[in-house]
Design an enzyme around this catalytic site. Structure first.
Site, PDB file in Angstrom:
ATOM      1  N   LYS A 230     -30.997 -28.129 -31.154  1.00  0.00           N
ATOM      2  CA  LYS A 230     -29.725 -27.632 -31.723  1.00  0.00           C
ATOM      3  C   LYS A 230     -30.062 -26.580 -32.776  1.00  0.00           C
ATOM      4  O   LYS A 230     -30.693 -26.882 -33.784  1.00  0.00           O
ATOM      5  CB  LYS A 230     -28.955 -28.803 -32.349  1.00  0.00           C
ATOM      6  CG  LYS A 230     -27.744 -28.375 -33.193  1.00  0.00           C
ATOM      7  CD  LYS A 230     -26.979 -29.566 -33.764  1.00  0.00           C
ATOM      8  CE  LYS A 230     -25.913 -29.126 -34.770  1.00  0.00           C
ATOM      9  NZ  LYS A 230     -25.183 -30.235 -35.392  1.00  0.00           N
TER      10      LYS A 230
ATOM     11  N   ASP B 186     -23.287 -24.279 -40.107  1.00  0.00           N
ATOM     12  CA  ASP B 186     -22.201 -25.142 -39.629  1.00  0.00           C
ATOM     13  C   ASP B 186     -21.155 -25.295 -40.727  1.00  0.00           C
ATOM     14  O   ASP B 186     -21.322 -26.096 -41.644  1.00  0.00           O
ATOM     15  CB  ASP B 186     -22.789 -26.513 -39.221  1.00  0.00           C
ATOM     16  CG  ASP B 186     -21.717 -27.465 -38.678  1.00  0.00           C
ATOM     17  OD1 ASP B 186     -20.583 -26.995 -38.414  1.00  0.00           O
ATOM     18  OD2 ASP B 186     -22.031 -28.659 -38.508  1.00  0.00           O
TER      19      ASP B 186
ATOM     20  N   LYS C 259     -15.553 -28.284 -43.124  1.00  0.00           N
ATOM     21  CA  LYS C 259     -16.242 -29.273 -43.965  1.00  0.00           C
ATOM     22  C   LYS C 259     -15.778 -29.138 -45.412  1.00  0.00           C
ATOM     23  O   LYS C 259     -15.551 -28.019 -45.869  1.00  0.00           O
ATOM     24  CB  LYS C 259     -17.760 -29.008 -43.941  1.00  0.00           C
ATOM     25  CG  LYS C 259     -18.465 -29.466 -42.692  1.00  0.00           C
ATOM     26  CD  LYS C 259     -19.966 -29.258 -42.835  1.00  0.00           C
ATOM     27  CE  LYS C 259     -20.691 -29.586 -41.553  1.00  0.00           C
ATOM     28  NZ  LYS C 259     -20.671 -31.017 -41.186  1.00  0.00           N
TER      29      LYS C 259
ATOM     30  N   ASP D   9     -28.895 -26.839 -40.259  1.00  0.00           N
ATOM     31  CA  ASP D   9     -28.383 -27.334 -38.979  1.00  0.00           C
ATOM     32  C   ASP D   9     -29.099 -26.678 -37.785  1.00  0.00           C
ATOM     33  O   ASP D   9     -28.815 -26.985 -36.638  1.00  0.00           O
ATOM     34  CB  ASP D   9     -26.866 -27.121 -38.904  1.00  0.00           C
ATOM     35  CG  ASP D   9     -26.165 -28.249 -38.160  1.00  0.00           C
ATOM     36  OD1 ASP D   9     -26.768 -29.326 -38.018  1.00  0.00           O
ATOM     37  OD2 ASP D   9     -25.022 -28.026 -37.710  1.00  0.00           O
TER      38      ASP D   9
ATOM     39  N   GLU E 190     -19.805 -30.001 -33.206  1.00  0.00           N
ATOM     40  CA  GLU E 190     -20.113 -28.830 -32.378  1.00  0.00           C
ATOM     41  C   GLU E 190     -21.498 -28.899 -31.742  1.00  0.00           C
ATOM     42  O   GLU E 190     -21.718 -28.344 -30.671  1.00  0.00           O
ATOM     43  CB  GLU E 190     -19.995 -27.547 -33.215  1.00  0.00           C
ATOM     44  CG  GLU E 190     -21.213 -27.171 -34.069  1.00  0.00           C
ATOM     45  CD  GLU E 190     -21.620 -28.205 -35.111  1.00  0.00           C
ATOM     46  OE1 GLU E 190     -20.744 -28.982 -35.523  1.00  0.00           O
ATOM     47  OE2 GLU E 190     -22.804 -28.252 -35.485  1.00  0.00           O
TER      48      GLU E 190
ATOM     49  N   ARG F  90     -23.093 -31.253 -30.310  1.00  0.00           N
ATOM     50  CA  ARG F  90     -23.121 -31.924 -29.013  1.00  0.00           C
ATOM     51  C   ARG F  90     -22.558 -31.027 -27.909  1.00  0.00           C
ATOM     52  O   ARG F  90     -22.914 -31.177 -26.742  1.00  0.00           O
ATOM     53  CB  ARG F  90     -22.384 -33.275 -29.105  1.00  0.00           C
ATOM     54  CG  ARG F  90     -20.937 -33.184 -29.451  1.00  0.00           C
ATOM     55  CD  ARG F  90     -20.364 -34.521 -29.912  1.00  0.00           C
ATOM     56  NE  ARG F  90     -20.705 -34.834 -31.298  1.00  0.00           N
ATOM     57  CZ  ARG F  90     -20.362 -35.962 -31.913  1.00  0.00           C
ATOM     58  NH1 ARG F  90     -19.676 -36.886 -31.271  1.00  0.00           N
ATOM     59  NH2 ARG F  90     -20.695 -36.166 -33.167  1.00  0.00           N
TER      60      ARG F  90
HETATM   61  N1  BES Z   1     -24.405 -30.812 -38.564  1.00  0.00           N
HETATM   62  C1  BES Z   1     -23.576 -31.940 -38.688  1.00  0.00           C
HETATM   63  C2  BES Z   1     -24.362 -33.237 -38.905  1.00  0.00           C
HETATM   64  C3  BES Z   1     -25.145 -33.361 -40.176  1.00  0.00           C
HETATM   65  C4  BES Z   1     -24.622 -34.030 -41.258  1.00  0.00           C
HETATM   66  C5  BES Z   1     -26.439 -32.866 -40.272  1.00  0.00           C
HETATM   67  C6  BES Z   1     -25.356 -34.162 -42.424  1.00  0.00           C
HETATM   68  C7  BES Z   1     -27.178 -33.006 -41.430  1.00  0.00           C
HETATM   69  C8  BES Z   1     -26.621 -33.670 -42.501  1.00  0.00           C
HETATM   70  C9  BES Z   1     -22.728 -32.123 -37.434  1.00  0.00           C
HETATM   71  O1  BES Z   1     -22.401 -30.972 -36.757  1.00  0.00           O
HETATM   72  C10 BES Z   1     -21.447 -32.749 -37.902  1.00  0.00           C
HETATM   73  O2  BES Z   1     -20.765 -32.149 -38.641  1.00  0.00           O
HETATM   74  N2  BES Z   1     -21.192 -33.967 -37.430  1.00  0.00           N
HETATM   75  C11 BES Z   1     -20.029 -34.685 -37.825  1.00  0.00           C
HETATM   76  C12 BES Z   1     -19.493 -35.364 -36.624  1.00  0.00           C
HETATM   77  C13 BES Z   1     -18.114 -35.921 -36.802  1.00  0.00           C
HETATM   78  C14 BES Z   1     -17.098 -34.803 -36.923  1.00  0.00           C
HETATM   79  C15 BES Z   1     -17.782 -36.797 -35.643  1.00  0.00           C
HETATM   80  C16 BES Z   1     -20.453 -35.706 -38.893  1.00  0.00           C
HETATM   81  O3  BES Z   1     -21.563 -36.220 -38.822  1.00  0.00           O
HETATM   82  O4  BES Z   1     -19.660 -35.954 -39.795  1.00  0.00           O
HETATM   83 ZN    ZN Z   2     -23.772 -29.366 -36.981  1.00  0.00          ZN
HETATM   84 ZN    ZN Z   3     -20.657 -30.002 -37.477  1.00  0.00          ZN
END
Ligand code: BES
Ligand code: ZN
Ligand code: ZN
Length: 482
Positions: A247, A252, A259, A270, A331, A333
């Protein structure tokens, strides 16, 4: 290649500069009388296990825990930091009698522990001291391998730490291409290629999930496909063919499901999965491993804007499965679903993806441990063993049919987020599993590195910031197949 390593390891037969001695608390007590300035040692608080040093005129004593498998790595890490504080540029270490495995941990401690990222400090006096460590009785193979692996890890740290106003998708894809071409020139015993695909190709390939994430970006999306195949035909019949997929979200923001400010910072990291894949690929070339390796990096940012993809959109992925978008922050995934689809056309024996995929994985395992998921128990265990051997922490997270129900959608084949707040690392893994074809189910692993890829404090041989996690574990795993 960027170079923030500043540590030189040299094989030598004679002692030059300060002598480093790793010593346990018990044996240090026994030698009390022989250490000239023991008072200084006490002042430094040597009782804190594995966390003391004392400098006599010519000797740097460094604390070694008796009972900790990482003790040598930590001690070497402490030694290098002490040398730097003391502004000593020449030291020597005798490795006679130290087991091979411990030798490699020591070298990793020096090379990885000596790393610091301050790429944007303008003051000249912040420049790093060049430290040379002469190694006596070092195993040459270990020295060679450790240097290659640590160079890759530090390279990955540099890229992941590079801020998003510089490291955009064009920067990362060009870097991947350029460095691969440099390696191709240097390592002539293998066919090495870099193919960089962009939006028009992805449109032809109907990569609707990946493309949706890129919709609001000022930069194109890239799929970098790097490949390495040894030319030597001797073992080509039973040579393993592996794909690693990463990835590469150069930033992000969360997209329209934006966020909160506190969660957005550090999202330059990311891209950690794609960068780890690149690092493992380069190390594989330099180690001349006897495997065929395909490295696939899915590169874009997740931006906001009037053309952004929305929650409620339905996307058609390359595998032709429809996806209901319920949250544009899930995103990674979507990018991986299409990259994994691409990888499955390469007719490989194993596919492993690396991704900073979920905050839930950090909640489940803590910041320092990668989550290992998939359908094949043996393969998961094998990866965990390789990770631990390499000096990384990893643990399995189990899929189950109840969690799978949570990613069902009323209007599409699958939803991009779970309907429950629990088990988010696993439901993300199971979402990816939906894009793995039946014949690949036993051949696939998903590694969630969201925790350890970027930690804002020092830990083990890692500095504050990017750790380059995934590289050592992946290379160790690939070595076990070659
Ligand atoms: N890039 C993030 C995951 C992440 C979180 C990486 C903290 C490193 C540190 C990913 O794209 C994301 O935002 N995931 C969400 C998923 C949710 C919306 C189901 C998450 O983990 O909150
Ligand atoms: Zn992400
Ligand atoms: Zn994300």
């Amino acid at each position: 290649m960027l170079d923030t390593q500043h540590i030189q390891l040299k094989e030598n037969t004679k002692e030059v500069g300060v002598k480093i001695i790793f010593i346990t608390e018990d044996s240090l007590k026994k030698r009390k009388t022989k250490i000239a300035n023991f008072a200084l040692l006490e002042e430094l608080g040597y009782k804190a296990k594995g966390n003391f040093y004392v400098q006599t005129d010519k000797i740097l004593y460094v604390g070694l825990d008796d009972d900790n498998p990482e003790s040598y790595a930590n001690a070497a890490c402490l030694a290098i930091k002490s040398l730097r504080n003391l502004k000593i540029t020449q030291a020597n270490l005798d490795l006679k009698g130290i087991a091979k495995e411990d030798q490699s941990h020591i070298l990793q401690g020096f090379l990885l522990g000596g790393y610091e990222y301050n790429g944007f400090k303008t003051k000249k006096d912040d420049e790093k001291l060049e430290i040379t460590i002469n190694l006596l009785h070092i195993n040459e193979k270990i020295l060679h391998e450790s240097q290659i692996i640590c160079k890759s890890v530090n390279f990955v740290r540099d890229i992941v730490n590079t801020p998003p106003n510089i490291a955009n998708s064009v920067y990362l894809s060009e870097l991947a291409q350029n460095i691969t071409m440099q390696y191709a020139k240097k390592y002539k015993n293998a066919e090495i290629q870099a193919i960089i695909r962009s939006n028009s190709y992805m449109e032809e390939q109907k990569m609707g999930a990946f493309l949706a994430v890129n919709q609001a970006s000022n930069f194109p999306a890239f799929l970098a496909h790097l490949s390495y195949k040894p030319k030597d035909s001797k073992s080509s019949n039973n040579r393993k063919k592996i794909a690693i997929v990463g990835k590469g979200l150069v930033y992000d923001t969360g997209g329209l499901s934006l966020k909160p400010a506190d969660y957005m910072t550090t999202m330059k990291a990311d891209k950690g999965g794609a960068c780890a894949v690149l690092g493992a690929f380069l190390a594989t070339i330099a180690l001349e491993l006897d495997i065929e390796l395909h490295a696939i990096m899915g590169i874009t940012d997740n931006a906001i804007g009037k053309s952004a993809y929305r929650p409620d959109d339905v996307l058609i992925s390359r595998e032709k499965k429809s996806i209901e978008v319920k949250n544009t922050d899930a995103e990674g995934r979507l990018v991986l679903a299409d990259c994994l689809s691409y990888a499955q056309d390469l007719d490989v024996d194993i596919i492993i993806d690396f991704a900073t995929l979920t905050g839930a994985c950090v909640v489940a395992l803590g910041e320092y441990t990668s989550g290992v998921m998939g359908y094949n128990e043996d393969l998961k265990q094998k990866f965990v063993e390789s990770a631990l051997k390499s000096g990384e922490l990893a643990h399995t997270l189990p899929f189950n049919k109840h969690l799978k129900k949570l990613i069902e959608s009323k209007i599409a084949d699958v939803s991009n987020v779970s309907s429950s707040r629990y088990g988010g690392a696993i439901t993300a893994g199971m979402f990816l599993g939906e894009f793995i074809r039946e014949e690949y189910k036993e051949k696939w692993l998903h590694i969630d590195i969201a925790g350890p890829a970027y930690v804002e404090k020092e830990w083990s041989v890692n500095p504050s910031g990017a750790s380059g996690i995934g590289v050592r574990a992946c290379v160790e795993f690939l070595k076990s197949l070659s």
